[in-house]
Design an enzyme around this catalytic site. Structure first.
Site, short mmCIF file in Angstrom:
data_model
loop_
_atom_site.label_atom_id
_atom_site.label_comp_id
_atom_site.label_asym_id
_atom_site.label_seq_id
_atom_site.Cartn_x
_atom_site.Cartn_y
_atom_site.Cartn_z
N GLU A 141 0.09 -13.13 -0.81
CA GLU A 141 -0.06 -13.26 -2.27
C GLU A 141 -0.37 -14.72 -2.59
O GLU A 141 0.07 -15.64 -1.88
CB GLU A 141 1.23 -12.79 -2.95
CG GLU A 141 1.43 -13.17 -4.41
CD GLU A 141 0.50 -12.49 -5.38
OE1 GLU A 141 -0.69 -12.90 -5.38
OE2 GLU A 141 0.94 -11.60 -6.14
N HIS A 142 -1.13 -14.93 -3.63
CA HIS A 142 -1.44 -16.30 -4.06
C HIS A 142 -0.24 -16.92 -4.79
O HIS A 142 0.34 -16.28 -5.69
CB HIS A 142 -2.64 -16.29 -5.01
CG HIS A 142 -3.93 -15.97 -4.32
ND1 HIS A 142 -4.93 -15.21 -4.91
CD2 HIS A 142 -4.40 -16.30 -3.08
CE1 HIS A 142 -5.94 -15.10 -4.07
NE2 HIS A 142 -5.64 -15.75 -2.96
N HIS A 197 -0.52 -12.63 -8.88
CA HIS A 197 -0.76 -11.22 -9.19
C HIS A 197 -1.85 -10.62 -8.30
O HIS A 197 -2.60 -9.75 -8.73
CB HIS A 197 -1.10 -11.02 -10.67
CG HIS A 197 -0.16 -11.72 -11.59
ND1 HIS A 197 1.17 -11.37 -11.72
CD2 HIS A 197 -0.34 -12.78 -12.42
CE1 HIS A 197 1.75 -12.18 -12.58
NE2 HIS A 197 0.87 -13.04 -13.02
N HIS A 198 -1.89 -11.07 -7.03
CA HIS A 198 -2.89 -10.58 -6.09
C HIS A 198 -2.26 -10.18 -4.76
O HIS A 198 -2.65 -10.67 -3.70
CB HIS A 198 -3.95 -11.68 -5.84
CG HIS A 198 -4.60 -12.20 -7.06
ND1 HIS A 198 -4.99 -13.52 -7.21
CD2 HIS A 198 -4.94 -11.59 -8.23
CE1 HIS A 198 -5.53 -13.70 -8.40
NE2 HIS A 198 -5.50 -12.54 -9.03
N PRO A 199 -1.27 -9.28 -4.76
CA PRO A 199 -0.64 -8.90 -3.49
C PRO A 199 -1.57 -8.02 -2.65
O PRO A 199 -2.24 -7.13 -3.17
CB PRO A 199 0.60 -8.13 -3.94
CG PRO A 199 0.20 -7.52 -5.26
CD PRO A 199 -0.69 -8.55 -5.91
#
Length: 543
Positions: free
Chosen positions: A292-293, A470-472
């Site tokens: 994730e970011h 919010h990029h898992p």
């Protein structure tokens, strides 16, 4: 419906694409099970209203991490869409595919068919870009893509500052020059959010062979003799079993898809058994490789009231809402993000490893009423993200009850490499925001504060403030070895009739946003599942 050809679990970005593409064949029947409800909130249509949706519980799974070891034990909020369209119905709408090298590395790691040349035609098939048809963009696809309207976002000031700071310019992050500073594209068409449910699912609902059930929580995948034969779900208080003649396809996202596999006895046998679930198929990598970011805010007070906060005066907001209602134009028809930049933390890195958001106001900006509530202090924010984190997290079951949220650990900043990149993010933002002409307007740095300069103090700031991008991805990673959950055709390894199609199959997180890539994955998966001839790879000259 107690039997159909395809059962799709989850009507998010990927599930909506598959529902549309698979139901194009009138000879097959498709059932979509969505645990959430309808996507009928007006806030889902109004682009600038996105923060009003993802904060609330109605359309959100409301997940959170376990206490994060490297973030002073903080629990991080993990908003995920629980609604038709999934997170595409509540996200910030940025359309950024990532760097071409991201996908070539997928191919080099064993994911045959997923190089940049392979995936570009599917990005194009999905896209209805304002740029029209070209080498890098599609002009007739369902997904509306428009540029941010920067007329009220101080774009000229920020652009001139970026140029003075030595950042190259680009007019297309998804084109020939993905590195540099520029205006970001958004999944918006004619002033309205272009969610996957709006542009893929809704047009397909008129087909007699497509059924969508909302409020349907899938409990487990049914496995018989090494084959997925259907699922069990609960809707309106009743437990229902449905058989899939062809395939079960999990599209629950990076948290719900691995959770459902584990609930079904598919995953690490010891982890499954400790919750009283009978292990059905050993797959050690289910729930692992979570990437994730990590992002954080660098905030600056500005001397003049020129930020987007001025546009949030109550009377102006009322006029903007009316303008959107009548004409689908104005402030509420776009995002309040001035620009993006993709830059390198140091010259020797292969790809831009930092994504920098130039926010046109403070993230906590509120509507204000003259003479009643004074405006907040005008601030600008630099919002850096680490594109290629080294740290990996994991997802485990909390219990055998599908209603219980899974245990999620991101392990943010668990390596010295990630911590070093985080420090470089802060130093980069400071250098840019203190460069004229913007630098002449900065009153002071309010967070973390100009006095925070040592490595130890910068690390402490990041531990206190880091958030998720919010990029898992990665919890059902695609590949060929023991660290993979699905093969390059997205079939769950060792089982028949079961695929995973969503962001969880990405072996590594792209250096950008994940909604566009997830839709691309589903477009390609639709051809794989239907047995169609795949789109021809793009020319090697297109990079």
């Amino acid at each position: 419906m107690d039997e159909c050809d395809y059962v799709i679990v989850g009507a998010g970005s990927a599930g909506c694409v598959l529902a549309n593409r698979l139901s194009e064949d009138p000879k097959v029947s498709v059932l979509v099970l969505e645990a959430g409800g309808k996507d009928n909130s007006i806030f889902m249509k109004i682009p600038l209203a996105w923060r009003q949706i993802w904060r609330g519980p109605k359309f959100n799974w409301n997940y959170a991490t376990e206490p994060e070891r490297f973030l002073d034990g903080r629990r991080l909020s993990l908003p995920r869409g629980k609604v038709l369209g999934g997170s595409s119905s509540i996200n910030g709408m940025l359309y950024v595919r990532g760097h071409p090298r991201d996908y070539d590395l997928w191919r080099q790691s064993g994911c045959e068919g997923w190089s940049y040349a392979d995936v570009l035609p599917y990005f194009k098939r999905a896209e209805g870009s304002w740029r029209g048809e070209g080498d890098y963009h599609g002009g007739a696809g369902p997904l509306g893509v428009s540029p941010t309207d920067v007329s009220n976002l101080n774009f000229g000031l920020i652009r001139d500052t970026a140029i003075a700071a030595g950042i190259p310019m680009t007019d297309d992050f998804s084109g020939a020059q993905p590195e540099g500073f520029g205006i970001v594209d958004l999944t918006i068409k004619n002033g309205v959010r272009s969610s996957a449910s709006a542009v893929y699912l809704r047009p397909a609902l008129k087909r007699a062979n497509l059924t969508v059930k909302i409020g349907a929580l899938t409990e487990r995948v049914l496995i018989e003799k090494g084959r997925a034969t259907g699922v069990t779900y609960v809707a309106n208080g009743k437990r229902v079993s449905v058989r899939a003649r062809r395939e079960v396809i999990l599209c629950g996202g990076s948290y719900n898809s691995p959770q459902l596999l584990l609930l079904s006895g598919i995953g690490p046998a010891d982890e499954v058994a400790e919750h009283g679930i009978t292990p059905v198929h050993e797959l050690p990598a289910v729930g692992k490789n979570l990437s994730e970011h990590v992002v954080f805010h660098i905030q600056f007070a500005i001397k003049q009231p020129i930020t987007f906060l001025s546009r949030l005066r109550a009377d102006r907001v009322a006029l903007s809402v009316l303008q959107w209602a009548l004409f689908r134009k104005g402030d509420f028809a776009t995002q309040a993000l001035t620009a993006l930049a993709f830059v390198r933390s140091r010259p020797d890195v292969e790809r831009p490893d930092i994504q920098l958001f130039f926010n046109s106001t403070r993230m906590d900006a509120k509507v204000w009423f003259p003479g009643i509530t004074p405006p907040q202090q005008h601030m600008l924010e630099g919002y850096p993200s680490i594109n290629y984190p080294e740290s990996r997290g994991e997802l485990r079951l909390r219990s055998a009850d599908p209603r219980d949220p899974p245990r999620i650990r991101l392990n943010f900043l668990g390596t010295e490499g990630d911590r070093e990149t985080a420090r470089e993010c802060i130093r980069l933002v400071r250098r840019i925001y203190n460069t004229p002409p913007l630098g002449l307007l900065i009153e002071r740095e309010t967070s973390p504060g100009a006095e925070v300069v040592s490595d130890a103090d910068l690390d402490a700031f990041v531990r206190r403030t880091a958030e998720v991008g919010h990029h898992p991805v990665g919890t059902c990673a695609m590949g060929t070895g023991p660290a993979a959950v699905v093969d390059p055709q997205l079939r769950v390894r060792g089982l028949q009739g079961l695929r995973v199609v969503d962001a969880s199959v990405m072996p590594t997180v792209p250096g950008g946003n994940t909604n566009g890539p997830t839709i691309m994955i589903a477009e390609r998966a639709a051809d794989l599942i239907a047995g169609k001839t795949l789109l021809a790879p793009a020319s090697s000259a297109v990079r």
